[in-house]
Design a protein around this motif. Structure first.
Motif, PDB file in Angstrom:
ATOM      1  N   ARG A  65       0.836  -1.214   0.000  1.00 29.03           N
ATOM      2  CA  ARG A  65       0.000   0.000   0.000  1.00 29.03           C
ATOM      3  C   ARG A  65       0.864   1.255   0.000  1.00 29.03           C
ATOM      4  N   ALA A  66       1.948   1.246   0.777  1.00 30.67           N
ATOM      5  CA  ALA A  66       2.843   2.415   0.820  1.00 30.67           C
ATOM      6  C   ALA A  66       3.459   2.668  -0.560  1.00 30.67           C
ATOM      7  N   GLY A  67       3.849   1.612  -1.234  1.00 34.12           N
ATOM      8  CA  GLY A  67       4.425   1.763  -2.576  1.00 34.12           C
ATOM      9  C   GLY A  67       3.417   2.290  -3.577  1.00 34.12           C
ATOM     10  N   ILE A  68       2.193   1.838  -3.474  1.00 30.27           N
ATOM     11  CA  ILE A  68       1.136   2.324  -4.371  1.00 30.27           C
ATOM     12  C   ILE A  68       0.874   3.803  -4.110  1.00 30.27           C
ATOM     13  N   GLY A  86       1.550   9.351  -6.305  1.00 32.59           N
ATOM     14  CA  GLY A  86       1.777  10.721  -5.852  1.00 32.59           C
ATOM     15  C   GLY A  86       1.030  11.129  -4.603  1.00 32.59           C
ATOM     16  N   GLU A  87       0.478  10.159  -3.875  1.00 32.86           N
ATOM     17  CA  GLU A  87      -0.236  10.476  -2.633  1.00 32.86           C
ATOM     18  C   GLU A  87       0.731  10.706  -1.470  1.00 32.86           C
ATOM     19  N   LYS A  88       1.919  10.121  -1.551  1.00 34.84           N
ATOM     20  CA  LYS A  88       2.937  10.265  -0.502  1.00 34.84           C
ATOM     21  C   LYS A  88       4.275  10.557  -1.150  1.00 34.84           C
ATOM     22  N   ASP A  89       5.153  11.233  -0.392  1.00 36.70           N
ATOM     23  CA  ASP A  89       6.474  11.586  -0.902  1.00 36.70           C
ATOM     24  C   ASP A  89       7.501  10.474  -0.742  1.00 36.70           C
ATOM     25  N   GLU A  90       7.191   9.479   0.091  1.00 34.91           N
ATOM     26  CA  GLU A  90       8.127   8.383   0.313  1.00 34.91           C
ATOM     27  C   GLU A  90       7.360   7.093   0.578  1.00 34.91           C
ATOM     28  N   VAL A  91       8.061   5.985   0.448  1.00 36.51           N
ATOM     29  CA  VAL A  91       7.468   4.685   0.751  1.00 36.51           C
ATOM     30  C   VAL A  91       7.727   4.415   2.225  1.00 36.51           C
ATOM     31  N   ASP A  92       6.682   4.537   3.035  1.00 39.25           N
ATOM     32  CA  ASP A  92       6.818   4.366   4.483  1.00 39.25           C
ATOM     33  C   ASP A  92       5.756   3.392   4.988  1.00 39.25           C
ATOM     34  N   PRO A  93       6.092   2.092   5.009  1.00 34.41           N
ATOM     35  CA  PRO A  93       5.106   1.097   5.452  1.00 34.41           C
ATOM     36  C   PRO A  93       4.606   1.309   6.879  1.00 34.41           C
ATOM     37  N   GLU A  94       5.412   1.928   7.720  1.00 37.80           N
ATOM     38  CA  GLU A  94       5.001   2.164   9.106  1.00 37.80           C
ATOM     39  C   GLU A  94       3.785   3.084   9.186  1.00 37.80           C
ATOM     40  N   ARG A  95       3.681   4.006   8.233  1.00 33.80           N
ATOM     41  CA  ARG A  95       2.582   4.973   8.250  1.00 33.80           C
ATOM     42  C   ARG A  95       1.497   4.624   7.237  1.00 33.80           C
ATOM     43  N   ALA A 144     -10.746   8.767  -0.888  1.00 38.37           N
ATOM     44  CA  ALA A 144     -10.027   9.723  -1.738  1.00 38.37           C
ATOM     45  C   ALA A 144      -8.812   9.064  -2.404  1.00 38.37           C
ATOM     46  N   GLU A 145      -8.138   8.181  -1.677  1.00 39.29           N
ATOM     47  CA  GLU A 145      -6.996   7.468  -2.257  1.00 39.29           C
ATOM     48  C   GLU A 145      -7.454   6.497  -3.339  1.00 39.29           C
ATOM     49  N   LEU A 146      -8.581   5.825  -3.114  1.00 38.46           N
ATOM     50  CA  LEU A 146      -9.126   4.931  -4.133  1.00 38.46           C
ATOM     51  C   LEU A 146      -9.505   5.706  -5.386  1.00 38.46           C
ATOM     52  N   GLU A 147     -10.059   6.907  -5.220  1.00 38.75           N
ATOM     53  CA  GLU A 147     -10.410   7.741  -6.358  1.00 38.75           C
ATOM     54  C   GLU A 147      -9.157   8.126  -7.140  1.00 38.75           C
ATOM     55  N   LEU A 191      -6.292   6.498  -7.177  1.00 39.32           N
ATOM     56  CA  LEU A 191      -5.763   5.274  -7.788  1.00 39.32           C
ATOM     57  C   LEU A 191      -6.563   4.887  -9.020  1.00 39.32           C
ATOM     58  N   ALA A 192      -7.877   4.952  -8.935  1.00 35.65           N
ATOM     59  CA  ALA A 192      -8.720   4.625 -10.099  1.00 35.65           C
ATOM     60  C   ALA A 192      -8.427   5.586 -11.249  1.00 35.65           C
ATOM     61  N   THR A 193      -8.247   6.857 -10.948  1.00 40.68           N
ATOM     62  CA  THR A 193      -7.909   7.849 -11.980  1.00 40.68           C
ATOM     63  C   THR A 193      -6.558   7.531 -12.607  1.00 40.68           C
ATOM     64  N   ALA A 194      -5.569   7.195 -11.778  1.00 42.60           N
ATOM     65  CA  ALA A 194      -4.242   6.860 -12.307  1.00 42.60           C
ATOM     66  C   ALA A 194      -4.306   5.653 -13.220  1.00 42.60           C
ATOM     67  N   LEU A 195      -5.093   4.665 -12.873  1.00 45.73           N
ATOM     68  CA  LEU A 195      -5.212   3.475 -13.705  1.00 45.73           C
ATOM     69  C   LEU A 195      -5.980   3.755 -14.979  1.00 45.73           C
ATOM     70  N   ARG A 196      -6.958   4.653 -14.938  1.00 47.33           N
ATOM     71  CA  ARG A 196      -7.689   5.033 -16.152  1.00 47.33           C
ATOM     72  C   ARG A 196      -6.768   5.749 -17.126  1.00 47.33           C
ATOM     73  N   ASP A 197      -5.828   6.530 -16.583  1.00 51.68           N
ATOM     74  CA  ASP A 197      -4.925   7.326 -17.412  1.00 51.68           C
ATOM     75  C   ASP A 197      -3.807   6.489 -18.033  1.00 51.68           C
ATOM     76  N   GLU A 198      -3.644   5.251 -17.584  1.00 56.13           N
ATOM     77  CA  GLU A 198      -2.583   4.372 -18.107  1.00 56.13           C
ATOM     78  C   GLU A 198      -2.809   4.010 -19.545  1.00 56.13           C
TER      79      GLU A 198
END
Length: 94
Positions: free
Chosen positions: A57-60, A65-74, A82-85, A87-94
């Motif tokens: 999830r952190a990597g996604i 562009g939802e986070k500046d770093e990959v931080d599994p702890e957070r 909002a994150e699902l929206e 992600l869905a937009t990013a996948l539509r744009d692929e």
């Protein structure tokens, strides 16, 4: 009309070649791994096991562009609407 979290999850599942679910469930590790591949997050594939869900999830979140770093702890919590929206937009744009 506003889309539900379940609608968004199913759209994302279908976009990465997974199957729709009729019941409300979070993403499996396998679905998260497929999403990682679709958004360009390359987790360590040198092991025979998938990383923890929090790392995927952190990597996604980082890849879209939802986070500046990959931080599994957070990133331990499932995706918010909002994150699902995003992600869905990013996948539509692929």
């Amino acid at each position: 009309m506003s889309r539900t979290v379940d609608d968004l999850r199913n759209e994302i599942r279908l976009a990465v070649g997974r199957y729709e679910r009729t019941e409300s469930t979070a993403f499996t590790k396998e679905a998260l791994a497929a999403i990682c591949e679709a958004v360009g997050y390359d987790y360590d594939r040198n092991t025979n096991r998938l990383p923890p869900k929090s790392q995927l999830r952190a990597g996604i979140r980082w890849a879209i562009g939802e986070k500046d770093e990959v931080d599994p702890e957070r990133a331990g919590h499932p995706f918010r609407k909002a994150e699902l929206e995003s992600l869905a937009t990013a996948l539509r744009d692929e």
